[in-house]
Design a protein around this motif. Structure first.
Motif, PDB file in Angstrom:
ATOM      1  N   LEU A 145       0.817  -1.213   0.000  1.00  0.00           N
ATOM      2  CA  LEU A 145       0.000   0.000   0.000  1.00  0.00           C
ATOM      3  C   LEU A 145       0.852   1.265   0.000  1.00  0.00           C
ATOM      4  CD1 LEU A 145      -2.823  -1.033   2.496  1.00  0.00           C
ATOM      5  CD2 LEU A 145      -3.021  -0.733   0.023  1.00  0.00           C
ATOM      6  N   ALA A 146       2.026   1.192   0.637  1.00  0.00           N
ATOM      7  CA  ALA A 146       2.878   2.372   0.752  1.00  0.00           C
ATOM      8  C   ALA A 146       3.682   2.643  -0.518  1.00  0.00           C
ATOM      9  CB  ALA A 146       3.834   2.211   1.936  1.00  0.00           C
ATOM     10  N   HIS A 147       4.016   1.590  -1.284  1.00  0.00           N
ATOM     11  CA  HIS A 147       4.983   1.759  -2.369  1.00  0.00           C
ATOM     12  C   HIS A 147       4.493   1.332  -3.753  1.00  0.00           C
ATOM     13  CE1 HIS A 147       8.097   2.816   0.510  1.00  0.00           C
ATOM     14  NE2 HIS A 147       7.759   1.766   1.231  1.00  0.00           N
ATOM     15  N   VAL A 148       3.314   0.753  -3.844  1.00  0.00           N
ATOM     16  CA  VAL A 148       2.785   0.328  -5.154  1.00  0.00           C
ATOM     17  C   VAL A 148       1.479   1.081  -5.400  1.00  0.00           C
ATOM     18  CG1 VAL A 148       1.994  -1.603  -6.569  1.00  0.00           C
ATOM     19  CG2 VAL A 148       3.877  -1.936  -4.956  1.00  0.00           C
ATOM     20  N   PRO A 149       1.536   2.181  -6.156  1.00  0.00           N
ATOM     21  CA  PRO A 149       0.346   3.014  -6.360  1.00  0.00           C
ATOM     22  C   PRO A 149      -0.870   2.265  -6.892  1.00  0.00           C
ATOM     23  CG  PRO A 149       2.304   4.165  -7.102  1.00  0.00           C
ATOM     24  CD  PRO A 149       2.732   2.771  -6.771  1.00  0.00           C
ATOM     25  N   LEU A 150      -0.647   1.288  -7.769  1.00  0.00           N
ATOM     26  CA  LEU A 150      -1.786   0.544  -8.311  1.00  0.00           C
ATOM     27  C   LEU A 150      -2.514  -0.207  -7.203  1.00  0.00           C
ATOM     28  CD1 LEU A 150      -3.539  -0.533 -10.587  1.00  0.00           C
ATOM     29  CD2 LEU A 150      -1.797  -2.292 -11.011  1.00  0.00           C
ATOM     30  N   ALA A 151      -1.765  -0.865  -6.313  1.00  0.00           N
ATOM     31  CA  ALA A 151      -2.384  -1.603  -5.205  1.00  0.00           C
ATOM     32  C   ALA A 151      -3.142  -0.644  -4.286  1.00  0.00           C
ATOM     33  CB  ALA A 151      -1.323  -2.365  -4.425  1.00  0.00           C
ATOM     34  N   ALA A 152      -2.543   0.511  -3.992  1.00  0.00           N
ATOM     35  CA  ALA A 152      -3.197   1.500  -3.133  1.00  0.00           C
ATOM     36  C   ALA A 152      -4.471   2.030  -3.800  1.00  0.00           C
ATOM     37  CB  ALA A 152      -2.234   2.647  -2.830  1.00  0.00           C
ATOM     38  N   HIS A 153      -4.422   2.225  -5.124  1.00  0.00           N
ATOM     39  CA  HIS A 153      -5.586   2.710  -5.856  1.00  0.00           C
ATOM     40  C   HIS A 153      -6.717   1.680  -5.825  1.00  0.00           C
ATOM     41  CE1 HIS A 153      -7.928   4.721  -8.967  1.00  0.00           C
ATOM     42  NE2 HIS A 153      -7.992   3.564  -9.611  1.00  0.00           N
ATOM     43  N   ILE A 154      -6.379   0.411  -6.001  1.00  0.00           N
ATOM     44  CA  ILE A 154      -7.396  -0.643  -5.966  1.00  0.00           C
ATOM     45  C   ILE A 154      -8.049  -0.683  -4.581  1.00  0.00           C
ATOM     46  CG2 ILE A 154      -7.771  -3.145  -6.026  1.00  0.00           C
ATOM     47  CD1 ILE A 154      -5.550  -3.286  -8.164  1.00  0.00           C
ATOM     48  N   ARG A 155      -7.220  -0.665  -3.537  1.00  0.00           N
ATOM     49  CA  ARG A 155      -7.758  -0.729  -2.173  1.00  0.00           C
ATOM     50  C   ARG A 155      -8.659   0.478  -1.891  1.00  0.00           C
ATOM     51  NH1 ARG A 155      -7.637  -3.849   2.812  1.00  0.00           N
ATOM     52  NH2 ARG A 155      -8.601  -2.413   4.296  1.00  0.00           N
ATOM     53  N   HIS A 156      -8.193   1.669  -2.254  1.00  0.00           N
ATOM     54  CA  HIS A 156      -8.988   2.873  -2.010  1.00  0.00           C
ATOM     55  C   HIS A 156     -10.306   2.826  -2.785  1.00  0.00           C
ATOM     56  CE1 HIS A 156      -9.870   7.053  -1.101  1.00  0.00           C
ATOM     57  NE2 HIS A 156     -10.064   7.293  -2.386  1.00  0.00           N
ATOM     58  N   SER A 157     -10.271   2.368  -4.019  1.00  0.00           N
ATOM     59  CA  SER A 157     -11.489   2.286  -4.841  1.00  0.00           C
ATOM     60  C   SER A 157     -12.493   1.325  -4.216  1.00  0.00           C
ATOM     61  CB  SER A 157     -11.136   1.843  -6.260  1.00  0.00           C
ATOM     62  OG  SER A 157     -10.271   2.762  -6.882  1.00  0.00           O
TER      63      SER A 157
END
Length: 441
Positions: free
Chosen positions: A362-374
């Protein structure tokens, strides 16, 4: 060192794009400049997708460049040139033809009379160490011998330029090294008429041991990122300080993380299109364990680690990239070292490993953070994968977008950041996380 300054191959501002199945164009090579002079062995190194093999095929006349200058001895290359021959990774032999017949094919295509074909094939088979095997079929030969046939078939036409596309990578280490040394002996002793050799390789040691120049290719689109000139005489001692220093230098350049640039939008969205390294978690953890153990004790020279891991450079580079991106290891100047978090990860139990992995994801992979936030913003806590594929296809062609999402899904599931239903193709929050997200809202 070059024997003289005669120019064999000259490429300037060469660009090449391909269309994917969805009709979108993707630039594989972007304004590449390249020269090969008489007396040179040049090696092309680069990660998968950097356009090395595409560049080689343009020089061979197998595919055209879209724009730019492509010349052999001052003349445009419009198709296969008589003075350029190619050796393939896959041997590319006709299984129903004998060794002698395979070697004679190029001469037959040139209209060389039968008696001359046989004499020249016999001579090159003896030169390459296959005397007496002319009547054998490819299936009766070892891998090393089959590749010698491929080299003999290329050399029999007396090419000015020899192109070698991963020519030794399909062989075991000892066989590949023996064949490489035999080729260098023929070259250095001027036993072959070839004036210049271009090698595409993933093997850094091979490139340093053979080449007079090494070009390192960058990606998206493919371009020459670095050039190293090697002035050491051959044969070279792989254990000498000079050779080890060069290998370390190339490793350092190859593992240098590129700066991510914005692609038609905000920097945040550009990061979403970053190609996640093509590796899996089990390999990452195996390298972390190896790095933490004796004899490395948390820090290793990359070539030594590669030898200990018994993996190729091509397999290891994405692992290094992933560990660096997740801040579990730091790669710098040809070395890799565990970070304090990486050491904690190695010593953790399985539950903590997954928790730490998810935090770093979540801290370093923007795509993963974007999926989680979405998913957290969605009332149901679930979304179809197509939503994220459509976003990725703004930056990547369709098959690459699918691959990047697949890696993100695997990493996210392991870190318990989100789950994926393979039957419906939907991503969703882990059990309990949806209720927690609603409570926070």
């Amino acid at each position: 060192m070059t024997r003289n300054e005669n120019l064999l191959i000259d490429l300037a501002d060469v660009q090449k794009s391909f269309r994917s199945s969805d009709g979108a164009a993707r630039t594989v090579l972007g304004k590449v400049d390249f020269t090969l002079r008489e007396g040179e062995i040049v090696a092309l190194l680069g990660k998968s997708g950097s356009g090395k093999s595409t560049l080689l095929r343009i020089i061979a006349g197998l595919i055209p460049a879209d724009t730019g200058r492509v010349q052999y001895r001052g003349h445009p290359i419009f198709g296969p040139a008589a003075g350029i021959a190619m050796v393939f990774q896959s041997f590319a032999l006709f299984p129903w033809l004998t060794v002698q017949q395979n070697v004679e094919l190029g001469l037959e295509a040139q209209g060389v009379p039968k008696a001359e074909r046989e004499a020249r094939a016999d001579a090159v088979l003896e030169l390459i160490g296959l005397s007496g095997f002319g009547g054998a079929l490819p299936r009766e030969l070892s891998g090393g011998m089959r590749q010698r046939v491929g080299i003999a078939r290329a050399l029999v036409t007396n090419p000015d330029v020899l192109l070698m596309d991963e020519a030794f990578s399909a062989l075991d280490v000892l066989t590949g090294e023996t064949l490489r040394n035999d080729m260098l002996e023929l070259w250095d002793d001027s036993k072959i008429p070839t004036k210049g050799i271009l090698i595409v390789s993933h093997n850094i040691e091979e490139a340093v041991m053979m080449a007079d120049r090494i070009l390192i290719m960058g990606s998206d689109p493919g371009h020459v990122r670095n050039e190293i000139t090697i002035d050491l005489p051959r044969p070279r001692d792989v254990d000498s300080l000079e050779v080890r220093a060069l290998i370390d230098e190339v490793y350092a350049l190859m593992t240098m993380r590129p700066v991510q640039e914005a692609v038609g939008g905000s920097p945040v969205h550009a990061h979403l299109g970053y190609r996640l390294p093509d590796t899996d978690i089990s390999r990452m953890e195996a390298i972390l364990d190896l790095l933490a153990d004796t004899p490395f004790e948390g820090r290793a020279d990359l070539p030594q680690l590669a030898e200990e891991a018994e993996l190729s450079d091509e397999e290891l580079f994405p692992i290094y990239e992933a560990l660096g991106q997740l801040a579990l290891a730091q790669v710098e100047k040809g070395d890799i070292a565990l970070t304090p978090l990486g050491r904690r990860y190695v010593e953790a139990d399985q539950v903590l490993k997954q928790e730490l992995f998810g935090q770093q994801l979540l801290a370093h992979v923007p795509l993963a953070a974007h999926i989680r936030h979405s998913l957290e913003q969605e009332p149901s806590g679930a979304l179809p994968e197509k939503r994220f594929l459509d976003l990725l296809e703004e930056f990547l062609k369709a098959d690459e977008a699918e691959h990047v999402l697949k890696v993100a899904v695997e990493w996210g599931r392991y870190g318990e950041v989100y789950e994926y239903d393979y039957h419906t193709g939907r991503l969703h929050l882990p059990e309990g996380a949806h209720d927690e997200a609603e409570t926070q809202d």
